[in-house]
Design an enzyme around this catalytic site. Structure first.
Site, short mmCIF file in Angstrom:
data_model
loop_
_atom_site.label_atom_id
_atom_site.label_comp_id
_atom_site.label_asym_id
_atom_site.label_seq_id
_atom_site.Cartn_x
_atom_site.Cartn_y
_atom_site.Cartn_z
N VAL A 59 0.85 -1.19 0.00
CA VAL A 59 0.00 0.00 0.00
C VAL A 59 0.89 1.24 0.00
O VAL A 59 1.84 1.35 0.78
CB VAL A 59 -0.95 -0.01 1.22
CG1 VAL A 59 -1.68 1.33 1.33
CG2 VAL A 59 -1.95 -1.15 1.08
N LYS A 60 0.55 2.14 -0.92
CA LYS A 60 1.35 3.35 -1.07
C LYS A 60 0.69 4.51 -0.32
O LYS A 60 -0.49 4.82 -0.55
CB LYS A 60 1.41 3.68 -2.56
CG LYS A 60 2.73 4.19 -3.04
CD LYS A 60 2.70 4.18 -4.56
CE LYS A 60 3.84 4.96 -5.12
NZ LYS A 60 3.66 5.21 -6.55
N ILE A 61 1.45 5.12 0.56
CA ILE A 61 0.93 6.21 1.40
C ILE A 61 1.85 7.43 1.22
O ILE A 61 3.07 7.29 1.32
CB ILE A 61 0.99 5.81 2.90
CG1 ILE A 61 0.25 4.51 3.16
CG2 ILE A 61 0.52 6.94 3.81
CD1 ILE A 61 -1.23 4.64 3.40
#
Ligand code: E4P
Length: 276
Positions: free
Chosen positions: A96-98
């Site tokens: 997951v890219k944050i």
């Protein structure tokens, strides 16, 4: 150094994986927009869910970064869980890219929400790629919060430096790793002590190695093969590369010239070996 493809275009992804050099995929909302609009324009009717599943299946066990779109801790945490719960079951490869800071304006109350979301999601066992990194201290903070990858945006730093110099520029053109220098060797321009995108990557690598962080430096926003080489030279763990740049990696005029000579020099007796 691992190579990821920076694309959401299924055709590009399949082609690059067929070359045997790709270890993962990074996407972002802009890449998904471009790829999905192309699919729709071609007349294909596929849901976003199914399109993303195709990407994940193509990657096999290679990690695929999918980005959240929220701008608050609550939104990003819930979107991160949704992306992981929905898509990780396809091929067990979702990262997951944050964003390091999701705030749309300086000094907003939300500017630490990226760190909070990274801490919450990584504590739940969800691997995180922290994006939009422009300083080594942002990278360091993301690693401390629990990110598995940090993505320094090398090309966008070069764009910023060139823009601040004034005048037009082509963002695909090579920008020197050592930055632009005056005749006495002094830096002509920097962004808070960063002389180039590769320099930013190098600063992140140096700090992570010095303090033995369990987090990979994923050089992002790369524009040309020489910049990719320089990211490898400074010790980046991963480079995520657009399709056009991965394609250019094998090119050299002397390679073509050499092939022309080798092909012209094949004697019939040598060719006959391959005829049977
Ligand atoms: C990767 O994770 C980034 O989203 C990407 O490399 C950004 O590249 P760009 O600066 O070319 O848009």
């Amino acid at each position: 150094m691992k190579i990821f493809i920076d694309s959401a275009d299924i055709g590009q992804i399949q082609e690059a994986f067929s070359w045997g050099i790709v270890d993962g995929i990074t996407t972002n909302p802009s890449l998904i927009k471009k790829a999905y609009e192309k699919v729709k324009a071609s007349g294909e009717n596929i849901s976003m869910h199914d399109y993303l599943c195709q990407i994940l299946e193509t990657a096999g066990d290679a990690p695929v970064s999918l980005e959240v779109i929220g701008t608050s801790e609550r939104e990003m945490t819930s979107e991160g869980r949704y992306l992981y719960d929905t898509f990780n079951k396809v091929a067990s490869n979702v990262v997951v890219k944050i964003p390091i800071s999701p705030s749309l304006e300086a000094n907003s109350d939300h500017r630490y929400d990226g760190l909070k979301a990274i801490r919450t999601l990584s504590s739940a066992g969800i691997p995180i790629n922290c994006t939009l990194i422009f300083t080594a201290e942002q990278a360091w903070a993301a690693a401390k919060a629990g990110a598995a990858f940090v993505s320094p945006f090398a090309g966008r730093i070069d764009d910023l430096l060139r823009k601040n110099m004034g005048g037009a520029f082509d963002k695909t053109e090579y920008f020197p790793a050592e930055g632009l220098r005056n005749s006495d060797g002094a830096p002509r321009i920097d962004d808070n002590g960063v002389h180039s995108g590769v320099h930013l990557v190098e600063q992140c690598v140096d700090i992570f190695q010095t303090f033995d962080f369990d987090c990979e430096v994923l050089a992002a926003s790369l524009r040309n093969p020489r910049q990719v080489r320089e990211c490898a030279l400074v010790g980046a763990d991963v480079a995520t590369i657009p399709f056009a740049v991965i394609r250019d990696i094998v090119d050299h005029p002397k390679t073509v010239e050499g092939m022309n000579t080798f092909c012209a020099d094949v004697v019939p007796e040598y060719r006959a070996l391959f005829d049977s």
